[in-house]
Design a protein around this motif. Structure first.
Motif, PDB file in Angstrom:
ATOM      1  N   SER A 189      -3.740   7.527   7.773  1.00  0.00           N
ATOM      2  CA  SER A 189      -2.627   7.149   6.905  1.00  0.00           C
ATOM      3  C   SER A 189      -2.367   5.656   7.027  1.00  0.00           C
ATOM      4  CB  SER A 189      -1.371   7.922   7.301  1.00  0.00           C
ATOM      5  OG  SER A 189      -0.221   7.380   6.672  1.00  0.00           O
ATOM      6  N   CYS A 190      -2.059   5.015   5.904  1.00  0.00           N
ATOM      7  CA  CYS A 190      -1.727   3.583   5.947  1.00  0.00           C
ATOM      8  C   CYS A 190      -0.487   3.323   6.792  1.00  0.00           C
ATOM      9  CB  CYS A 190      -1.520   3.056   4.529  1.00  0.00           C
ATOM     10  SG  CYS A 190      -3.055   2.631   3.677  1.00  0.00           S
TER      11      CYS A 190
ATOM     12  N   VAL B  38      -6.907  -3.381   3.834  1.00  0.00           N
ATOM     13  CA  VAL B  38      -6.872  -2.306   2.832  1.00  0.00           C
ATOM     14  C   VAL B  38      -6.384  -2.861   1.496  1.00  0.00           C
ATOM     15  CG1 VAL B  38      -5.827  -0.093   2.195  1.00  0.00           C
ATOM     16  CG2 VAL B  38      -6.516  -0.509   4.564  1.00  0.00           C
ATOM     17  N   GLU B  39      -5.363  -3.690   1.541  1.00  0.00           N
ATOM     18  CA  GLU B  39      -4.831  -4.283   0.317  1.00  0.00           C
ATOM     19  C   GLU B  39      -5.892  -5.123  -0.386  1.00  0.00           C
ATOM     20  OE1 GLU B  39      -0.706  -6.493  -0.974  1.00  0.00           O
ATOM     21  OE2 GLU B  39      -1.876  -7.385   0.645  1.00  0.00           O
TER      22      GLU B  39
ATOM     23  N   THR C 273      -3.772   8.224   2.569  1.00  0.00           N
ATOM     24  CA  THR C 273      -4.782   7.708   3.487  1.00  0.00           C
ATOM     25  C   THR C 273      -5.319   6.375   2.962  1.00  0.00           C
ATOM     26  OG1 THR C 273      -6.658   8.779   2.399  1.00  0.00           O
ATOM     27  CG2 THR C 273      -5.470  10.056   4.094  1.00  0.00           C
ATOM     28  N   VAL C 274      -6.036   5.691   3.823  1.00  0.00           N
ATOM     29  CA  VAL C 274      -6.685   4.445   3.435  1.00  0.00           C
ATOM     30  C   VAL C 274      -7.618   4.682   2.251  1.00  0.00           C
ATOM     31  CG1 VAL C 274      -8.391   2.748   4.226  1.00  0.00           C
ATOM     32  CG2 VAL C 274      -6.493   3.405   5.727  1.00  0.00           C
TER      33      VAL C 274
ATOM     34  N   THR D 217       0.860  -1.183   0.000  1.00  0.00           N
ATOM     35  CA  THR D 217       0.000   0.000   0.000  1.00  0.00           C
ATOM     36  C   THR D 217       0.896   1.232   0.000  1.00  0.00           C
ATOM     37  OG1 THR D 217      -0.130  -0.003   2.419  1.00  0.00           O
ATOM     38  CG2 THR D 217      -1.909  -1.125   1.234  1.00  0.00           C
TER      39      THR D 217
ATOM     40  N   LEU E 175      -1.315   2.143  10.447  1.00  0.00           N
ATOM     41  CA  LEU E 175      -2.228   1.028  10.670  1.00  0.00           C
ATOM     42  C   LEU E 175      -1.506  -0.197  11.218  1.00  0.00           C
ATOM     43  CD1 LEU E 175      -4.393   1.054   7.411  1.00  0.00           C
ATOM     44  CD2 LEU E 175      -4.970   2.070   9.634  1.00  0.00           C
TER      45      LEU E 175
ATOM     46  N   VAL F  36      -3.703  -3.270   7.421  1.00  0.00           N
ATOM     47  CA  VAL F  36      -3.095  -3.013   6.108  1.00  0.00           C
ATOM     48  C   VAL F  36      -3.488  -4.114   5.128  1.00  0.00           C
ATOM     49  CG1 VAL F  36      -0.917  -2.795   4.839  1.00  0.00           C
ATOM     50  CG2 VAL F  36      -1.170  -1.703   7.065  1.00  0.00           C
TER      51      VAL F  36
ATOM     52  N   ASN G 118      -5.764   5.286  -1.085  1.00  0.00           N
ATOM     53  CA  ASN G 118      -5.221   4.056  -1.667  1.00  0.00           C
ATOM     54  C   ASN G 118      -6.258   3.370  -2.547  1.00  0.00           C
ATOM     55  OD1 ASN G 118      -2.448   2.587  -0.734  1.00  0.00           O
ATOM     56  ND2 ASN G 118      -3.041   4.178   0.734  1.00  0.00           N
TER      57      ASN G 118
ATOM     58  N   ASN H 287       2.049   4.176   1.873  1.00  0.00           N
ATOM     59  CA  ASN H 287       2.030   4.639   3.258  1.00  0.00           C
ATOM     60  C   ASN H 287       1.830   6.141   3.377  1.00  0.00           C
ATOM     61  OD1 ASN H 287       2.307   2.126   4.403  1.00  0.00           O
ATOM     62  ND2 ASN H 287       4.530   2.234   4.575  1.00  0.00           N
TER      63      ASN H 287
END
Length: 261
Positions: A141-142, A153-154, A94-95, A89, A145, A150, A98, A91
């Motif tokens: 922000s990733c 999110v991925e 933000t989530v 992701t 996390l 993470v 992404n 970094n």
């Protein structure tokens, strides 16, 4: 319906046969686990399917279309999502950003100023984050996390292209047992609901036996066994590779033994 068809796939590096004449298929809605000890050729298989490596021989078909040797970005746009052993992701973003970037990539959109995408496809990105349980972290922000988050999110990023096929390279690596089961249960549910074929590698055998519909086992680049959880548990060659030293394993002997069955 067969979604992914691999036939006689091979790849060598400096004379070492990393993948040797491997063939298998994957159906839409099926979870197929590709397992084997370190150095078995699992990641090399993934990288050829994803286009990061060009096969030395063999063919790869997605939904009846030959994709052998295509570039990763072209394969992504044909409906192949991927997660990585080490979560990938941005970094610095933000989530939410992404996932928005993944949506941009899928639609081949380019913006000259990043600020212009602040609200672009926000609802769709938020829906994907909600799907993986990360909507409440959208503005974080990733970089801050926890690793399990993470990974979620991925997964949202991998779903941004509405994939037919999802490649997951050790999706639960570095996660606690409860997190592992939650992520794989979610993946299994999405596969069935959205008719997504899932090919995953995994070292946690509890995850493999719990969630995989079918398993294939590689050793030294060769496919040595294929079947459901019970068949793989009771396969003597698999037990030797995983529980023994593997020193006596011969790919050619295994191939001949398999052909004789």
């Amino acid at each position: 319906m067969t979604l992914l068809r691999i036939e006689h796939l091979s790849k060598s590096f400096d004379g070492v046969q990393a993948v040797d004449d491997v063939s298998f298929s994957l159906k839409a809605g099926e979870l197929l686990a590709l397992i084997g000890p370190n150095g078995a050729g699992k990641s090399t298989c993934f990288n050829m399917i994803n286009g990061q490596l060009k096969p030395g021989a063999g063919s790869i078909e997605l939904d009846g279309q030959r994709i052998t040797g295509k570039r990763p970005r072209d394969i992504w746009r044909l409906g192949v999502g991927r997660t990585f052993q080490i979560a990938a992701t941005f970094n610095s973003m933000t989530v939410l950003e992404n996932v928005q970037m993944a949506l941009l990539s899928h639609e081949r959109r380019v913006f000259s100023l990043f600020s212009r995408i602040a609200s672009w496809r926000e609802d769709e990105a938020m829906a994907l984050l909600d799907l993986v349980g990360m909507a409440g972290h959208a503005q974080r922000s990733c970089a801050v996390l926890a690793y399990g988050d993470v990974k979620r999110v991925e997964l949202a990023v991998a779903l941004a292209n509405r994939p037919k096929l999802l490649l997951m390279d050790e999706p639960t690596a570095g996660m606690a047992p409860e997190e592992r089961n939650a992520l794989m249960a979610l993946t299994a549910r999405l596969a069935k609901e959205r008719n997504i074929g899932v090919l995953f590698t995994e070292h946690s055998m509890d995850v493999v036996f719990e969630y995989a519909d079918t398993l294939i086992v590689l050793a030294r680049g060769k496919l040595i066994a294929q079947g459901d959880a019970d068949a793989i548990r009771n396969d003597s060659r698999v037990r030797e590779v995983y529980l023994g030293t593997g020193a006596s394993f011969s790919p050619h002997a295994a191939l001949n033994d398999g052909a004789a069955r």
